[in-house]
Write a protein that holds these residues in place. Sequence first.
Motif, PDB file in Angstrom:
ATOM      1  N   PHE A  59     -15.489   9.769  -3.429  1.00  0.00           N
ATOM      2  CA  PHE A  59     -16.142   8.628  -2.756  1.00  0.00           C
ATOM      3  C   PHE A  59     -16.214   8.889  -1.249  1.00  0.00           C
ATOM      4  CE2 PHE A  59     -14.901   6.675  -6.730  1.00  0.00           C
ATOM      5  CZ  PHE A  59     -15.960   5.831  -7.010  1.00  0.00           C
ATOM      6  N   PRO A  62     -21.168  -2.281  -5.028  1.00  0.00           N
ATOM      7  CA  PRO A  62     -20.626  -2.936  -3.834  1.00  0.00           C
ATOM      8  C   PRO A  62     -21.552  -2.842  -2.625  1.00  0.00           C
ATOM      9  CG  PRO A  62     -19.416  -0.903  -4.327  1.00  0.00           C
ATOM     10  CD  PRO A  62     -20.345  -1.139  -5.478  1.00  0.00           C
ATOM     11  N   PHE A  81     -22.531 -10.959   2.370  1.00  0.00           N
ATOM     12  CA  PHE A  81     -22.236 -11.059   3.807  1.00  0.00           C
ATOM     13  C   PHE A  81     -23.498 -11.382   4.609  1.00  0.00           C
ATOM     14  CE2 PHE A  81     -18.293  -8.196   3.213  1.00  0.00           C
ATOM     15  CZ  PHE A  81     -17.436  -9.288   3.210  1.00  0.00           C
ATOM     16  N   CYS A 135     -10.682   0.067   0.556  1.00  0.00           N
ATOM     17  CA  CYS A 135     -12.092   0.290   0.239  1.00  0.00           C
ATOM     18  C   CYS A 135     -12.650   1.486   1.024  1.00  0.00           C
ATOM     19  CB  CYS A 135     -12.867  -0.975   0.594  1.00  0.00           C
ATOM     20  SG  CYS A 135     -14.636  -0.828   0.323  1.00  0.00           S
ATOM     21  N   MET A 144     -19.197   9.425   2.647  1.00  0.00           N
ATOM     22  CA  MET A 144     -19.169   8.534   3.813  1.00  0.00           C
ATOM     23  C   MET A 144     -19.252   9.328   5.121  1.00  0.00           C
ATOM     24  SD  MET A 144     -19.061   5.885   2.044  1.00  0.00           S
ATOM     25  CE  MET A 144     -18.733   5.594   0.297  1.00  0.00           C
ATOM     26  N   GLY A 192      -9.211  -4.708   1.827  1.00  0.00           N
ATOM     27  CA  GLY A 192      -7.919  -4.056   1.635  1.00  0.00           C
ATOM     28  C   GLY A 192      -7.394  -3.499   2.952  1.00  0.00           C
ATOM     29  N   PRO A 243     -10.308  -7.793   4.660  1.00  0.00           N
ATOM     30  CA  PRO A 243     -11.283  -8.258   3.662  1.00  0.00           C
ATOM     31  C   PRO A 243     -11.574  -7.195   2.612  1.00  0.00           C
ATOM     32  CG  PRO A 243     -12.391  -7.756   5.732  1.00  0.00           C
ATOM     33  CD  PRO A 243     -10.919  -7.682   5.988  1.00  0.00           C
ATOM     34  N   LYS A 279     -10.733   9.688  -5.319  1.00  0.00           N
ATOM     35  CA  LYS A 279     -11.070   8.968  -4.086  1.00  0.00           C
ATOM     36  C   LYS A 279     -11.801   9.883  -3.118  1.00  0.00           C
ATOM     37  CE  LYS A 279     -10.656   5.136  -1.654  1.00  0.00           C
ATOM     38  NZ  LYS A 279      -9.427   4.431  -1.320  1.00  0.00           N
ATOM     39  N   HIS A 320      -5.528   2.602  -1.657  1.00  0.00           N
ATOM     40  CA  HIS A 320      -6.674   2.017  -2.367  1.00  0.00           C
ATOM     41  C   HIS A 320      -7.611   1.234  -1.460  1.00  0.00           C
ATOM     42  CE1 HIS A 320      -5.874   2.995  -6.611  1.00  0.00           C
ATOM     43  NE2 HIS A 320      -4.625   3.128  -6.171  1.00  0.00           N
ATOM     44  N   VAL A 371     -20.434   2.875  -6.411  1.00  0.00           N
ATOM     45  CA  VAL A 371     -21.047   3.074  -5.089  1.00  0.00           C
ATOM     46  C   VAL A 371     -22.188   2.063  -4.903  1.00  0.00           C
ATOM     47  CG1 VAL A 371     -22.370   4.681  -3.649  1.00  0.00           C
ATOM     48  CG2 VAL A 371     -20.445   5.531  -5.035  1.00  0.00           C
ATOM     49  N   TYR A 429       0.816  -1.223   0.000  1.00  0.00           N
ATOM     50  CA  TYR A 429       0.000   0.000   0.000  1.00  0.00           C
ATOM     51  C   TYR A 429       0.846   1.269   0.000  1.00  0.00           C
ATOM     52  CZ  TYR A 429      -4.406  -2.454   0.165  1.00  0.00           C
ATOM     53  OH  TYR A 429      -5.485  -3.229  -0.185  1.00  0.00           O
ATOM     54  N   ALA A 483     -23.634  -5.666  -2.937  1.00  0.00           N
ATOM     55  CA  ALA A 483     -22.853  -6.885  -2.677  1.00  0.00           C
ATOM     56  C   ALA A 483     -22.763  -7.236  -1.195  1.00  0.00           C
ATOM     57  CB  ALA A 483     -21.452  -6.746  -3.263  1.00  0.00           C
TER      58      ALA A 483
HETATM   59  C1  HEM Z   1     -19.440  -6.225   0.068  1.00  0.00           C
HETATM   60  C2  HEM Z   1     -18.631  -5.519   0.762  1.00  0.00           C
HETATM   61  C3  HEM Z   1     -17.346  -5.021   0.159  1.00  0.00           C
HETATM   62  C4  HEM Z   1     -16.192  -5.708  -0.089  1.00  0.00           C
HETATM   63  C5  HEM Z   1     -15.900  -7.186   0.186  1.00  0.00           C
HETATM   64  C6  HEM Z   1     -15.262  -4.769  -0.665  1.00  0.00           C
HETATM   65  C7  HEM Z   1     -13.965  -5.080  -0.996  1.00  0.00           C
HETATM   66  C8  HEM Z   1     -13.087  -4.179  -1.555  1.00  0.00           C
HETATM   67  C9  HEM Z   1     -11.715  -4.471  -1.876  1.00  0.00           C
HETATM   68  C10 HEM Z   1     -10.999  -5.789  -1.600  1.00  0.00           C
HETATM   69  C11 HEM Z   1     -11.204  -3.377  -2.469  1.00  0.00           C
HETATM   70  C12 HEM Z   1      -9.810  -3.237  -3.080  1.00  0.00           C
HETATM   71  C13 HEM Z   1      -8.800  -2.655  -2.162  1.00  0.00           C
HETATM   72  C14 HEM Z   1      -7.483  -2.521  -2.907  1.00  0.00           C
HETATM   73  O1  HEM Z   1      -7.445  -2.485  -4.132  1.00  0.00           O
HETATM   74  O2  HEM Z   1      -6.441  -2.441  -2.269  1.00  0.00           O
HETATM   75  C15 HEM Z   1     -12.246  -2.387  -2.549  1.00  0.00           C
HETATM   76  C16 HEM Z   1     -12.103  -1.155  -3.133  1.00  0.00           C
HETATM   77  C17 HEM Z   1     -13.157  -0.289  -3.340  1.00  0.00           C
HETATM   78  N1  HEM Z   1     -14.431  -0.388  -2.826  1.00  0.00           N
HETATM   79 FE1  HEM Z   1     -15.108  -1.881  -1.685  1.00  0.00          FE
HETATM   80  N2  HEM Z   1     -15.874  -3.560  -0.775  1.00  0.00           N
HETATM   81  C18 HEM Z   1     -17.143  -3.660  -0.288  1.00  0.00           C
HETATM   82  C19 HEM Z   1     -18.063  -2.647  -0.150  1.00  0.00           C
HETATM   83  C20 HEM Z   1     -17.943  -1.397  -0.710  1.00  0.00           C
HETATM   84  C21 HEM Z   1     -18.910  -0.347  -0.615  1.00  0.00           C
HETATM   85  C22 HEM Z   1     -20.170  -0.413   0.237  1.00  0.00           C
HETATM   86  C23 HEM Z   1     -18.451   0.694  -1.390  1.00  0.00           C
HETATM   87  C24 HEM Z   1     -19.052   2.042  -1.650  1.00  0.00           C
HETATM   88  C25 HEM Z   1     -20.183   2.471  -1.188  1.00  0.00           C
HETATM   89  C26 HEM Z   1     -17.199   0.273  -1.977  1.00  0.00           C
HETATM   90  C27 HEM Z   1     -16.452   0.996  -2.884  1.00  0.00           C
HETATM   91  C28 HEM Z   1     -15.159   0.684  -3.248  1.00  0.00           C
HETATM   92  C29 HEM Z   1     -14.336   1.512  -4.115  1.00  0.00           C
HETATM   93  C30 HEM Z   1     -14.764   2.799  -4.812  1.00  0.00           C
HETATM   94  C31 HEM Z   1     -13.073   0.915  -4.156  1.00  0.00           C
HETATM   95  C32 HEM Z   1     -11.836   1.401  -4.905  1.00  0.00           C
HETATM   96  C33 HEM Z   1     -10.919   2.154  -3.930  1.00  0.00           C
HETATM   97  C34 HEM Z   1      -9.639   2.646  -4.540  1.00  0.00           C
HETATM   98  O3  HEM Z   1      -9.158   2.055  -5.512  1.00  0.00           O
HETATM   99  O4  HEM Z   1      -9.087   3.614  -4.008  1.00  0.00           O
HETATM  100  N3  HEM Z   1     -16.919  -0.991  -1.527  1.00  0.00           N
HETATM  101  N4  HEM Z   1     -13.377  -2.890  -1.960  1.00  0.00           N
END
Ligand code: HEM
Length: 423
Positions: free
Chosen positions: A91, A236, A243, A356, A95, A346, A344, A88, A354, A233, A51, A239
Amino acid sequence: MPLDNTPLMLLEGYGWLPARRREAPDGVARTRVLGRRATGLCGPDAARFLYDEDHVLRHGALPGLVQSTLFGHGPVHTLDGADHRVRKAMFLSLMTTAGIADLRRRTAAAWDEAAAGWAAGGEPVVLLDEAARVLGRAVSAWAGVPLSPDEADELAGDCVAMVDGFATPGPRHWRARRARARQEARMTRLLEDVRRGARHAPGGSALAAVARHADAHGERLDPHLAAVELLNVIRPTVAVCWFVAYAAHALHRRPEHRARLRSGDEDFAEAFAHEVRRFYPFAPFVGGRAARDLTWRGHEIPEGTLVLLDLWGQNHDPDLWPEPYAFRPERFLGRAIDPFELVPQGGGDPRTGHRCPGEDITVTLLRELAVRLARLDYDLPPQDLGISLRRVPARPASGVVISDVRPGATSRLLGVRASRGPS
Ligand code: HEM
């Protein structure tokens, strides 16, 4: 140079990277995937290493297969430096405490309405799909996206398809592409309407944020890219249904946790949510490409190598989590969580790296829905609750079918709607 491991990665799923690490004498996997040299790491120090933007960059690292299904093309996930931080921040601006409380309220109301329908309908329902619809209705309204209930349900189904098809070249992949194309077209039209004043985007909503966002060079996102980020937005958030299904699986296997969730013990509900995220499989690993020639604990990592962090392996590392394959929410009670430890979604700081940005939303909604689920009475008819670690993303095979749904004793007593107010 090792042979390309892509077929094995697709075959072995969550076990692939841990197996490659086990084969190596020092736990550092050296392999090739997608035609590129790759190094697989695990652990808090490895997360700190990955990171650090001075070491690992994201641009050019994300396979087209994943962009065409899960994230869309050109998303925040693929940016570095100032471009990344500016996108970022958009996003993270969503929150806020009040914003998350509003989404939680909407989600709870949508769940209560749906649960009343399950009870009245008398038919078995698939919890993963039902939770997706609950979350889809709540998050689309919260995001300022005007949809009829049927359109919101279609969006939820498409979001599930996008997640379900990101790591397979088979029919699920093509379903995911079609789902993405359909929803990107819908959101692009909506954003064009907002930009020419034909639609109102509520202040503070995700729709308003992506419509107005200016990138690091002061330019607005083109409507299609804005649609991609709006879906980043909504999708995920839907998604989180995975869970919820896992929470039901955990309550089935470990029914003793139900009473404590029902009781309204907030600390326990939060610990339960963290343990669901740690214990059950979702994202197997994250990665980027080496920004320059690097050295990790004596290993040379040439510039351009894919550097992967084994999220599944780290969340089950016995040095971090004693008895990692026991589901024990108590492990999170009265204990701070290091930003590079539980991964889970990141690791590190979501503002600069990056990690989440949606983790607070995920934990808040999972807590809320796990408590509501625990307060329902229902049966689990015979079904396949098996979770194959070869399938990415994994899921209980049946999606968790519940039948004969009745409001539970506690929810009747408290009135489910009033059981937990917004924070
Ligand atoms: C089901 C639940 C979720 C899981 C398992 C999850 C998992 C992840 C993971 C593993 C990453 C990548 C981290 C990395 O690249 O180092 C990520 C990035 C991201 N997630 Fe989630 N996430 C979840 C929920 C959410 C929610 C609720 C949002 C927005 C409302 C969201 C928006 C994003 C965004 C925009 C990124 C990109 C961040 C970046 O590249 O800076 N995620 N997420």
